[in-house]
Design a protein around this motif. Sequence first.
Motif, PDB file in Angstrom:
ATOM      1  N   SER A 204      48.724  84.595  32.888  1.00 52.15           N
ATOM      2  CA  SER A 204      49.604  83.506  33.299  1.00 52.15           C
ATOM      3  C   SER A 204      48.987  82.161  32.914  1.00 52.15           C
ATOM      4  CB  SER A 204      49.824  83.556  34.817  1.00 52.15           C
ATOM      5  OG  SER A 204      48.602  83.302  35.507  1.00 52.15           O
ATOM      6  N   GLU A 205      49.761  81.130  33.057  1.00 58.35           N
ATOM      7  CA  GLU A 205      49.249  79.793  32.793  1.00 58.35           C
ATOM      8  C   GLU A 205      48.144  79.456  33.794  1.00 58.35           C
ATOM      9  OE1 GLU A 205      50.892  75.168  32.649  1.00 58.35           O
ATOM     10  OE2 GLU A 205      52.228  76.857  33.106  1.00 58.35           O
ATOM     11  N   VAL A 206      47.075  78.834  33.309  1.00 55.43           N
ATOM     12  CA  VAL A 206      45.952  78.466  34.187  1.00 55.43           C
ATOM     13  C   VAL A 206      46.401  77.346  35.121  1.00 55.43           C
ATOM     14  CG1 VAL A 206      43.598  77.587  34.279  1.00 55.43           C
ATOM     15  CG2 VAL A 206      44.263  79.186  32.474  1.00 55.43           C
ATOM     16  N   ILE A 207      46.145  77.536  36.428  1.00 59.38           N
ATOM     17  CA  ILE A 207      46.542  76.577  37.449  1.00 59.38           C
ATOM     18  C   ILE A 207      45.293  75.949  38.047  1.00 59.38           C
ATOM     19  CG2 ILE A 207      47.719  76.286  39.670  1.00 59.38           C
ATOM     20  CD1 ILE A 207      49.489  78.633  38.923  1.00 59.38           C
ATOM     21  N   HIS A 208      45.301  74.623  38.214  1.00 59.50           N
ATOM     22  CA  HIS A 208      44.178  73.882  38.777  1.00 59.50           C
ATOM     23  C   HIS A 208      44.479  73.569  40.240  1.00 59.50           C
ATOM     24  CE1 HIS A 208      43.585  72.273  34.397  1.00 59.50           C
ATOM     25  NE2 HIS A 208      43.413  73.569  34.515  1.00 59.50           N
ATOM     26  N   GLN A 209      43.509  73.869  41.111  1.00 56.96           N
ATOM     27  CA  GLN A 209      43.667  73.601  42.542  1.00 56.96           C
ATOM     28  C   GLN A 209      42.418  72.917  43.078  1.00 56.96           C
ATOM     29  OE1 GLN A 209      45.803  74.872  45.343  1.00 56.96           O
ATOM     30  NE2 GLN A 209      47.478  75.035  43.889  1.00 56.96           N
ATOM     31  N   GLN A 210      42.636  71.860  43.876  1.00 57.44           N
ATOM     32  CA  GLN A 210      41.541  71.181  44.561  1.00 57.44           C
ATOM     33  C   GLN A 210      42.060  70.625  45.872  1.00 57.44           C
ATOM     34  OE1 GLN A 210      39.757  67.897  42.433  1.00 57.44           O
ATOM     35  NE2 GLN A 210      37.832  68.081  43.560  1.00 57.44           N
ATOM     36  N   ARG A 211      41.309  70.914  46.949  1.00 60.76           N
ATOM     37  CA  ARG A 211      41.707  70.524  48.311  1.00 60.76           C
ATOM     38  C   ARG A 211      43.084  71.079  48.661  1.00 60.76           C
ATOM     39  NH1 ARG A 211      39.740  65.692  46.120  1.00 60.76           N
ATOM     40  NH2 ARG A 211      37.662  65.141  46.854  1.00 60.76           N
ATOM     41  N   GLY A 212      43.374  72.271  48.142  1.00 63.11           N
ATOM     42  CA  GLY A 212      44.638  72.916  48.459  1.00 63.11           C
ATOM     43  C   GLY A 212      45.835  72.337  47.759  1.00 63.11           C
ATOM     44  N   LYS A 213      45.624  71.520  46.730  1.00 69.30           N
ATOM     45  CA  LYS A 213      46.742  70.897  46.036  1.00 69.30           C
ATOM     46  C   LYS A 213      46.591  71.099  44.538  1.00 69.30           C
ATOM     47  CE  LYS A 213      47.390  67.261  49.517  1.00 69.30           C
ATOM     48  NZ  LYS A 213      47.441  65.799  49.746  1.00 69.30           N
ATOM     49  N   THR A 215      46.430  69.935  40.816  1.00 66.00           N
ATOM     50  CA  THR A 215      45.885  68.722  40.212  1.00 66.00           C
ATOM     51  C   THR A 215      45.787  68.897  38.709  1.00 66.00           C
ATOM     52  OG1 THR A 215      43.979  67.238  40.132  1.00 66.00           O
ATOM     53  CG2 THR A 215      43.528  69.545  40.582  1.00 66.00           C
ATOM     54  N   ASP A 216      45.955  67.801  38.027  1.00 64.02           N
ATOM     55  CA  ASP A 216      45.787  67.798  36.574  1.00 64.02           C
ATOM     56  C   ASP A 216      44.490  67.127  36.164  1.00 64.02           C
ATOM     57  OD1 ASP A 216      48.219  69.041  36.230  1.00 64.02           O
ATOM     58  OD2 ASP A 216      49.333  67.145  36.112  1.00 64.02           O
ATOM     59  N   LEU A 217      43.708  66.625  37.160  1.00 66.42           N
ATOM     60  CA  LEU A 217      42.476  65.917  36.851  1.00 66.42           C
ATOM     61  C   LEU A 217      41.278  66.844  36.726  1.00 66.42           C
ATOM     62  CD1 LEU A 217      42.892  62.892  39.298  1.00 66.42           C
ATOM     63  CD2 LEU A 217      43.478  63.025  36.855  1.00 66.42           C
ATOM     64  N   CYS A 218      41.467  68.105  37.101  1.00 65.01           N
ATOM     65  CA  CYS A 218      40.373  69.072  37.024  1.00 65.01           C
ATOM     66  C   CYS A 218      40.155  69.449  35.573  1.00 65.01           C
ATOM     67  CB  CYS A 218      40.704  70.307  37.852  1.00 65.01           C
ATOM     68  SG  CYS A 218      39.390  71.530  37.900  1.00 65.01           S
ATOM     69  N   ARG A 219      38.957  69.197  35.079  1.00 67.24           N
ATOM     70  CA  ARG A 219      38.628  69.511  33.699  1.00 67.24           C
ATOM     71  C   ARG A 219      37.416  70.412  33.677  1.00 67.24           C
ATOM     72  NH1 ARG A 219      42.894  68.029  33.420  1.00 67.24           N
ATOM     73  NH2 ARG A 219      43.848  66.387  32.157  1.00 67.24           N
ATOM     74  N   GLU A 220      37.494  71.381  32.791  1.00 62.50           N
ATOM     75  CA  GLU A 220      36.415  72.364  32.715  1.00 62.50           C
ATOM     76  C   GLU A 220      35.121  71.732  32.239  1.00 62.50           C
ATOM     77  OE1 GLU A 220      36.065  77.016  31.292  1.00 62.50           O
ATOM     78  OE2 GLU A 220      37.685  75.734  30.586  1.00 62.50           O
ATOM     79  N   ASN A 221      35.207  70.636  31.513  1.00 61.72           N
ATOM     80  CA  ASN A 221      34.017  69.984  30.989  1.00 61.72           C
ATOM     81  C   ASN A 221      33.736  68.676  31.724  1.00 61.72           C
ATOM     82  OD1 ASN A 221      36.211  68.611  30.046  1.00 61.72           O
ATOM     83  ND2 ASN A 221      35.474  68.379  27.952  1.00 61.72           N
ATOM     84  N   SER A 222      34.168  68.587  33.020  1.00 60.19           N
ATOM     85  CA  SER A 222      33.969  67.346  33.755  1.00 60.19           C
ATOM     86  C   SER A 222      32.494  67.037  33.962  1.00 60.19           C
ATOM     87  CB  SER A 222      34.682  67.430  35.109  1.00 60.19           C
ATOM     88  OG  SER A 222      34.169  68.513  35.862  1.00 60.19           O
ATOM     89  N   LEU A 223      31.643  68.056  34.013  1.00 56.09           N
ATOM     90  CA  LEU A 223      30.221  67.853  34.201  1.00 56.09           C
ATOM     91  C   LEU A 223      29.466  67.718  32.892  1.00 56.09           C
ATOM     92  CD1 LEU A 223      29.521  70.415  37.065  1.00 56.09           C
ATOM     93  CD2 LEU A 223      29.951  67.969  37.255  1.00 56.09           C
ATOM     94  N   PHE A 224      30.165  67.765  31.813  1.00 58.42           N
ATOM     95  CA  PHE A 224      29.484  67.749  30.515  1.00 58.42           C
ATOM     96  C   PHE A 224      28.714  66.456  30.279  1.00 58.42           C
ATOM     97  CE2 PHE A 224      29.432  67.347  25.852  1.00 58.42           C
ATOM     98  CZ  PHE A 224      28.717  68.499  25.563  1.00 58.42           C
ATOM     99  N   PRO A 225      29.298  65.252  30.520  1.00 54.99           N
ATOM    100  CA  PRO A 225      28.504  64.026  30.311  1.00 54.99           C
ATOM    101  C   PRO A 225      27.268  63.968  31.193  1.00 54.99           C
ATOM    102  CG  PRO A 225      30.848  63.534  30.447  1.00 54.99           C
ATOM    103  CD  PRO A 225      30.683  64.951  30.881  1.00 54.99           C
ATOM    104  N   ASN A 226      27.382  64.370  32.474  1.00 52.12           N
ATOM    105  CA  ASN A 226      26.218  64.374  33.346  1.00 52.12           C
ATOM    106  C   ASN A 226      25.155  65.341  32.843  1.00 52.12           C
ATOM    107  OD1 ASN A 226      27.479  62.526  35.004  1.00 52.12           O
ATOM    108  ND2 ASN A 226      28.375  64.102  36.320  1.00 52.12           N
ATOM    109  N   PHE A 227      25.600  66.462  32.351  1.00 48.74           N
ATOM    110  CA  PHE A 227      24.647  67.431  31.824  1.00 48.74           C
ATOM    111  C   PHE A 227      23.898  66.858  30.631  1.00 48.74           C
ATOM    112  CE2 PHE A 227      23.825  70.769  28.674  1.00 48.74           C
ATOM    113  CZ  PHE A 227      22.932  71.562  29.387  1.00 48.74           C
ATOM    114  N   ILE A 228      24.641  66.149  29.766  1.00 48.50           N
ATOM    115  CA  ILE A 228      23.991  65.538  28.598  1.00 48.50           C
ATOM    116  C   ILE A 228      22.969  64.505  29.049  1.00 48.50           C
ATOM    117  CG2 ILE A 228      24.406  64.035  26.616  1.00 48.50           C
ATOM    118  CD1 ILE A 228      25.161  66.870  26.074  1.00 48.50           C
ATOM    119  N   LEU A 229      23.312  63.690  30.058  1.00 52.42           N
ATOM    120  CA  LEU A 229      22.395  62.669  30.542  1.00 52.42           C
ATOM    121  C   LEU A 229      21.135  63.287  31.130  1.00 52.42           C
ATOM    122  CD1 LEU A 229      21.778  59.718  31.150  1.00 52.42           C
ATOM    123  CD2 LEU A 229      23.067  59.967  33.290  1.00 52.42           C
TER     124      LEU A 229
END
Length: 367
Positions: A204-213, A215-229
């Motif tokens: 099925s289509e991947v669904i993003h959930q945060q705090r029970g809602k 969301t379209d702001l959830c990104r799989e690579n959201s930690l990537f810049p911090n990891f690079i730093l």
Amino acid sequence: MRRIFLPWAVSALFLLGRVMASEEKELGEALQLQIINFNFETVKVTWNASEYSGTNLTFLLKLSGNEAYRPCSKYTLQQGYTAGCLLEVEKDAVLHFSIRNGTQPLLSKSLWISNYLKPRSLSDLSFQWHQGAVTVTCSDLWYKGLVYEIQHKSTFDTEWQSKEAKTCNVTLDSLDAEKCYFFRARVKTLESSYGSDTYPSDWSEVIHQQRGKLTDLCRENSLFPNFILVAGLVTFLIVSLLLLPLWKLRRVKKVLMPSVPDPRFTFSGLFESHQGNFQEWIKDTQNVAHLNKMEDGEQESIPEEAVVVQLAEMPVTAVTSPVYRQTEEEEATGEPGQLPRQPPQDGEVVSLGDFTFVTSDNSYVRF
């Protein structure tokens, strides 16, 4: 005669049928079939006729033993030639079909279409969050013998985690509502009910959930810049720690073993013109007169042109001895000295203008 002829006729017909079946099997081996039953709605039969390229093969079918064969009403084409057939179905049934090259049958089969079932993809997922867990539900398919698989992962996970149930009502535990999660689902068939030739549904289509809602702001690579730093800082610290001992070692080495200057940069012309001969170089650069030893108390005449000596500015310490003091006193009183002025026998003569010096290892005498 009639009793003898009939057994032979039956045997001949039996052998003829076996020969025809064998020929049909050999021809059918050249065809590679793929059969997919899409959710008991559409059946797709495709073949790869490697030995019949450039030929339009005919597909005949029926879904009941009482029916007559009918030609396929919807062919799939490949490079302009028939390569498969699509047929509409409403339920599980036995499919009888025959693939022919003109009037020559190449392959004939009868099979249950449920053995090639591929369930439809799930699209109506719903989520209910409660105390660190979430329950995923959806509408069950109308046929049984299925397994519903739900997968999830957070932005901190690298792999999907799965959980299965026989109904589309799956509870996932140990979740943090503050994290952003990815969810997806699919349907698989039980081998005990449908065999081993079935296919799982598409995810099925991947669904993003945060705090029970949602969301379209959830990104799989959201930690990537911090990891690079963080990785960059760690690398910089490691490199600095490795270079610091080398730098200190270089300083210690410089103190213990200072570098020796190259004389060719300090004494210009010593090696270029005089091949390292210091005596020749000092004569040429400092205008030093030739030094000759006294032989038999006689002094060689030295040209005045070569008597100029440039002396470095150094503090002069008067060298006194009993012999010199006595000579000076005699000069002052006008009395002749008891000892004549004789130059040392093993000295070297240096002339400076009107003065002549005889040098030895630790003194010099003026005449």
